[in-house]
Design an enzyme around this catalytic site. Structure first.
Site, PDB file in Angstrom:
ATOM      1  N   ASP A  23     -16.040   1.058  -5.064  1.00 26.58           N
ATOM      2  CA  ASP A  23     -16.792  -0.066  -4.502  1.00 26.58           C
ATOM      3  C   ASP A  23     -18.194  -0.083  -5.087  1.00 26.58           C
ATOM      4  O   ASP A  23     -18.932   0.889  -4.953  1.00 26.58           O
ATOM      5  CB  ASP A  23     -16.836   0.113  -2.975  1.00 26.58           C
ATOM      6  CG  ASP A  23     -17.755  -0.895  -2.298  1.00 26.58           C
ATOM      7  OD1 ASP A  23     -18.053  -1.937  -2.920  1.00 26.58           O
ATOM      8  OD2 ASP A  23     -18.153  -0.639  -1.150  1.00 26.58           O
ATOM      9  N   ASP A  27     -19.475  -3.049   0.352  1.00 27.04           N
ATOM     10  CA  ASP A  27     -18.786  -3.707   1.474  1.00 27.04           C
ATOM     11  C   ASP A  27     -17.559  -2.917   1.931  1.00 27.04           C
ATOM     12  O   ASP A  27     -16.780  -3.386   2.759  1.00 27.04           O
ATOM     13  CB  ASP A  27     -18.384  -5.145   1.098  1.00 27.04           C
ATOM     14  CG  ASP A  27     -17.359  -5.185  -0.028  1.00 27.04           C
ATOM     15  OD1 ASP A  27     -17.071  -4.111  -0.629  1.00 27.04           O
ATOM     16  OD2 ASP A  27     -16.826  -6.271  -0.320  1.00 27.04           O
ATOM     17  N   ASP A  31     -13.863  -2.888  -6.194  1.00 27.12           N
ATOM     18  CA  ASP A  31     -14.066  -4.174  -6.868  1.00 27.12           C
ATOM     19  C   ASP A  31     -14.156  -3.994  -8.380  1.00 27.12           C
ATOM     20  O   ASP A  31     -14.105  -2.870  -8.893  1.00 27.12           O
ATOM     21  CB  ASP A  31     -15.330  -4.854  -6.320  1.00 27.12           C
ATOM     22  CG  ASP A  31     -16.525  -3.913  -6.294  1.00 27.12           C
ATOM     23  OD1 ASP A  31     -16.708  -3.168  -7.280  1.00 27.12           O
ATOM     24  OD2 ASP A  31     -17.260  -3.897  -5.278  1.00 27.12           O
ATOM     25  N   GLU A 252       8.787  -4.428 -13.132  1.00 19.22           N
ATOM     26  CA  GLU A 252       9.129  -3.539 -12.024  1.00 19.22           C
ATOM     27  C   GLU A 252      10.588  -3.815 -11.707  1.00 19.22           C
ATOM     28  O   GLU A 252      10.951  -4.961 -11.453  1.00 19.22           O
ATOM     29  CB  GLU A 252       8.240  -3.850 -10.809  1.00 19.22           C
ATOM     30  CG  GLU A 252       8.431  -2.855  -9.683  1.00 19.22           C
ATOM     31  CD  GLU A 252       8.055  -3.384  -8.310  1.00 19.22           C
ATOM     32  OE1 GLU A 252       7.781  -2.575  -7.429  1.00 19.22           O
ATOM     33  OE2 GLU A 252       8.046  -4.615  -8.107  1.00 19.22           O
ATOM     34  N   HIS A 325       1.410   2.683  -6.377  1.00 24.74           N
ATOM     35  CA  HIS A 325       0.774   2.248  -5.131  1.00 24.74           C
ATOM     36  C   HIS A 325       1.758   2.030  -3.987  1.00 24.74           C
ATOM     37  O   HIS A 325       1.344   1.677  -2.890  1.00 24.74           O
ATOM     38  CB  HIS A 325      -0.003   0.958  -5.397  1.00 24.74           C
ATOM     39  CG  HIS A 325       0.915  -0.177  -5.739  1.00 24.74           C
ATOM     40  ND1 HIS A 325       1.668  -0.205  -6.895  1.00 24.74           N
ATOM     41  CD2 HIS A 325       1.238  -1.303  -5.057  1.00 24.74           C
ATOM     42  CE1 HIS A 325       2.396  -1.305  -6.901  1.00 24.74           C
ATOM     43  NE2 HIS A 325       2.153  -1.994  -5.809  1.00 24.74           N
ATOM     44  N   ASP A 326       3.052   2.194  -4.230  1.00 26.52           N
ATOM     45  CA  ASP A 326       4.068   1.983  -3.193  1.00 26.52           C
ATOM     46  C   ASP A 326       4.736   3.267  -2.711  1.00 26.52           C
ATOM     47  O   ASP A 326       5.532   3.224  -1.767  1.00 26.52           O
ATOM     48  CB  ASP A 326       5.200   1.092  -3.727  1.00 26.52           C
ATOM     49  CG  ASP A 326       4.770  -0.342  -3.953  1.00 26.52           C
ATOM     50  OD1 ASP A 326       3.852  -0.809  -3.258  1.00 26.52           O
ATOM     51  OD2 ASP A 326       5.374  -0.997  -4.833  1.00 26.52           O
TER      52      ASP A 326
HETATM   53  O1  TEU Z   1       7.205  -3.844  -4.709  1.00 29.06           O
HETATM   54  C1  TEU Z   1       8.566  -4.172  -4.627  1.00 29.06           C
HETATM   55  C2  TEU Z   1       9.395  -3.145  -4.031  1.00 29.06           C
HETATM   56  O2  TEU Z   1      10.544  -2.998  -4.338  1.00 29.06           O
HETATM   57  C3  TEU Z   1       8.692  -2.385  -2.984  1.00 29.06           C
HETATM   58  O3  TEU Z   1       8.778  -3.221  -1.886  1.00 29.06           O
HETATM   59  C4  TEU Z   1       9.236  -1.096  -2.642  1.00 29.06           C
HETATM   60  O4  TEU Z   1      10.617  -1.089  -2.519  1.00 29.06           O
HETATM   61  C5  TEU Z   1       8.616  -0.748  -1.348  1.00 29.06           C
HETATM   62  O5  TEU Z   1       7.218  -0.761  -1.493  1.00 29.06           O
HETATM   63  C6  TEU Z   1       9.062   0.567  -0.888  1.00 29.06           C
HETATM   64  O6  TEU Z   1       8.549   0.758   0.374  1.00 29.06           O
HETATM   65  C7  TEU Z   1       6.328  -4.786  -5.198  1.00 29.06           C
HETATM   66  C8  TEU Z   1       4.910  -4.278  -5.105  1.00 29.06           C
HETATM   67  O7  TEU Z   1       4.782  -3.156  -5.931  1.00 29.06           O
HETATM   68  C9  TEU Z   1       4.563  -4.023  -3.686  1.00 29.06           C
HETATM   69  O8  TEU Z   1       3.299  -3.464  -3.521  1.00 29.06           O
HETATM   70  C10 TEU Z   1       4.636  -5.338  -2.952  1.00 29.06           C
HETATM   71  O9  TEU Z   1       4.431  -5.138  -1.590  1.00 29.06           O
HETATM   72  C11 TEU Z   1       5.970  -6.055  -3.167  1.00 29.06           C
HETATM   73  O10 TEU Z   1       6.413  -6.022  -4.517  1.00 29.06           O
HETATM   74  C12 TEU Z   1       5.836  -7.500  -2.811  1.00 29.06           C
HETATM   75  O11 TEU Z   1       5.048  -8.159  -3.762  1.00 29.06           O
END
Ligand code: TEU
Length: 549
Positions: A23, A27, A31, A252, A325-326
């Site tokens: 950041d 805030d 960013d 993806e 990030h997921d």
């Molecule tokens: O993720 C798609 C996806 O398959 C994920 O939903 C994954 O299976 C899930 O996060 C597992 O818990 C993409 C993006 O990377 C994700 O951040 C988004 O939330 C999603 O698409 C919707 O755009």
């Protein structure tokens, strides 16, 4: 057939989740200014392509994966001038920028959808998937039904993700032209490629088959992904938006099994350059889904990489990721983030950079960041986690058990702010409260600490990045697992006419004796994660790479 050599196969991707990176305005939200501040740090690490999670205008129902204006920057992240300055800074340092392209769905606040929902004869009506009657019941990724009733036109729209993320209708040629046009908008600004969000989902099964809600992975593979017109659309996108630019793409690809891989990335197909395959991401999901914890087995994990290697052969290419990030932090999921955090983080670094494919490093991995376990649901921000909690509560399920599942698998594990130093809020922000709390382990685990320590995870990555660049065998060389599918050891060989390398990775707190392959004494050690590497066996989480003489 010789494999084609090209820059994006030789590159390493670094993923930035801008909200949590740095950041610069105070805030509490990361960013573009924060990214600019850290460009020297990233160049010093040695990565080539910066992939930014979405930075477009968004109401942030899903942290930017719900876009309301594809041609403008999210207010909290900055202005278009900041973007231009950032792109210039990236290019000036010899790096490239990859944007996130989220076009399976938009935000419900996008003006297309605002128009579309007004009436059945609105010119934007067919931009989305509408049905007059209540359709067959499909589950959404974030809980509940994927079809939402909408009052103004007394009908239902499809949203595979949240109800604020309506799915676009790719059957409509106007939608496709809109997408190609916005892609060209960014390409003309000079971006170097796209990571494409859930791209296998864009062609829908219009026969709307019945599905079994209890087998979510199967629904994804057979119903949501790999639809009937998918490859026609991807090919068209290649011709109309990508072919004229020297850029790269990575799709993806949840729901894409290895045997379909080359339909996406086979060189002759002219669709995508690479995909992120997902097999290993579901190994520790139980029958109840991601928060239903179950164990994973190294043999299955290796099986995923073996199968993809075999399936693509010399024809296609993947991008390798062990977290993003997921999904949970790689060291917490595949390593030991307690006693052997350093060793296992380095072992995983070797794997990430030593398989065939373009590695993708998620922010904070290079400093050894771990999962977080917030004590209260109040501390969580992710829509997936919050919805799962509300649903479980409504159904009277065991919430302690769910919280344990969230600690292990929740997406906020990887969305806590990057830990820059040991000052307040880990130096991420000067605000009193960041948008999500910092992991309390920041006084020990932070960028300043690894930069001050020559033996740190950071410098180990730096060294590996250099090794990969200098040894084309690490990039293009063939691959063969040599451990007989052991449950503790991952050992493999990479080779071509220039050299032959042996990779040994001990995925365990226990020693490993009797390594397969040539005698260690007959080879030259290239890199390892223990200071003294003369022992004839591997210690806990020890990893070494040898070159055959
Ligand atoms: O993720 C798609 C996806 O398959 C994920 O939903 C994954 O299976 C899930 O996060 C597992 O818990 C993409 C993006 O990377 C994700 O951040 C988004 O939330 C999603 O698409 C919707 O755009």
């Amino acid at each position: 057939m010789a494999m084609k050599q090209t820059w994006w196969k030789e590159s390493v991707i670094y993923q930035i989740y801008p909200r949590s990176f740095k950041d610069s305005t105070g805030d509490g939200v990361g960013d573009l200014g924060g990214i600019i501040e850290k460009l020297d740090y990233l160049a010093d690490l040695g990565v080539d392509i910066l992939w930014l999670s979405p930075i477009y205008k968004s109401p942030n129902d899903d942290n930017g994966y719900d876009i309301s204006d594809y041609r403008n920057i999210m207010t909290e992240f900055g202005q278009m001038e900041d973007f231009d300055r950032m792109l210039e800074g990236i290019h000036a340092r010899g790096m490239k920028l990859m944007m996130d392209l989220v076009v399976n769905h938009s935000s419900d606040e996008h003006h297309w959808f605002q128009e579309s929902r007004k009436s059945k004869d609105n010119p934007y009506r067919d931009y989305y998937m509408w049905r007059d009657e209540k359709p067959v019941s499909w589950p959404s990724f974030f809980g509940g039904e994927a079809w939402e009733y909408d009052e103004p036109s007394d009908s239902y729209y499809l949203h595979l993700f949240s109800k604020k993320q309506p799915d676009l209708n790719w059957e409509n040629p106007k939608v496709r032209e809109e997408v190609y046009s916005l892609m060209r908008f960014w390409l003309d600004k000079g971006v170097d490629g796209f990571r494409m969000d859930v791209i296998p989902f864009i062609s829908k099964r219009l026969d709307w088959p019945e599905v079994d809600w209890n087998d979510f992975p199967k629904i994804v593979e057979e119903i949501y992904a790999n639809g009937p017109r998918l490859h026609e659309f991807l090919h068209e996108m290649h011709n109309k938006a990508l072919a004229d630019y020297n850029v790269t793409t990575v799709g993806e690809a949840p729901g894409v099994p290895p045997q379909l891989g080359n339909l996406y990335v086979g060189e002759s197909r002219k669709e995508l350059d690479m995909i992120f395959h997902f097999g290993h991401m579901f190994l520790d999901w139980g029958p109840g889904g991601k928060f239903d914890i179950s164990d994973w087995d190294l043999r299955d994990f290796k099986g995923v990489f073996n199968e993809w290697y075999e399936a693509l052969g010399e024809e296609g290419w993947v991008s390798i990721f062990l977290d993003n990030h997921d999904f949970p932090r790689l060291v917490s999921r595949w390593g030991n983030d307690g006693e052997y955090r350093e060793q296992s983080a380095k072992l995983l670094a070797i794997l990430l950079l030593g398989l065939r494919g373009t590695p993708s490093i998620y922010q904070g991995t290079e400093i050894g960041m771990t999962n977080v376990a917030f004590p209260s649901i109040e501390d969580y921000r992710d829509i997936e986690t919050i919805n799962a909690w509300a649903e479980a509560k409504a159904q009277g399920q065991d919430l302690d058990q769910l919280l344990a599942g969230i600690h292990k698998q929740g997406r906020d594990n990887v969305r806590t702010p990057v830990q820059w130093d040991d000052s307040a809020n880990a130096g991420f922000t000067s605000a009193e409260e960041p948008w999500i709390k910092v992991n309390p382990n920041y006084p020990q685990i932070n960028a300043q600490a690894v930069l001050d320590d020559q033996n740190s995870i950071f410098y180990f990555y730096q060294q590996l990045l250099r090794l990969r660049k200098e040894n084309k065998t690490w990039i293009y060389g063939e691959y063969e697992m040599i451990d007989g599918n052991d449950e503790q050891l991952y050992a493999y060989r990479r080779w071509d006419e220039e050299g032959e390398y042996y990779f040994y990775l001990n995925f365990s707190d226990q020693d490993y004796h009797n390594l397969p392959g040539p005698t260690l004494a007959s080879m030259e050690l290239i890199i390892g994660n223990y200071p003294d590497q003369s022992s004839g066996h591997l210690r806990a989480w020890e990893a070494r790479v040898y070159r055959a003489k």
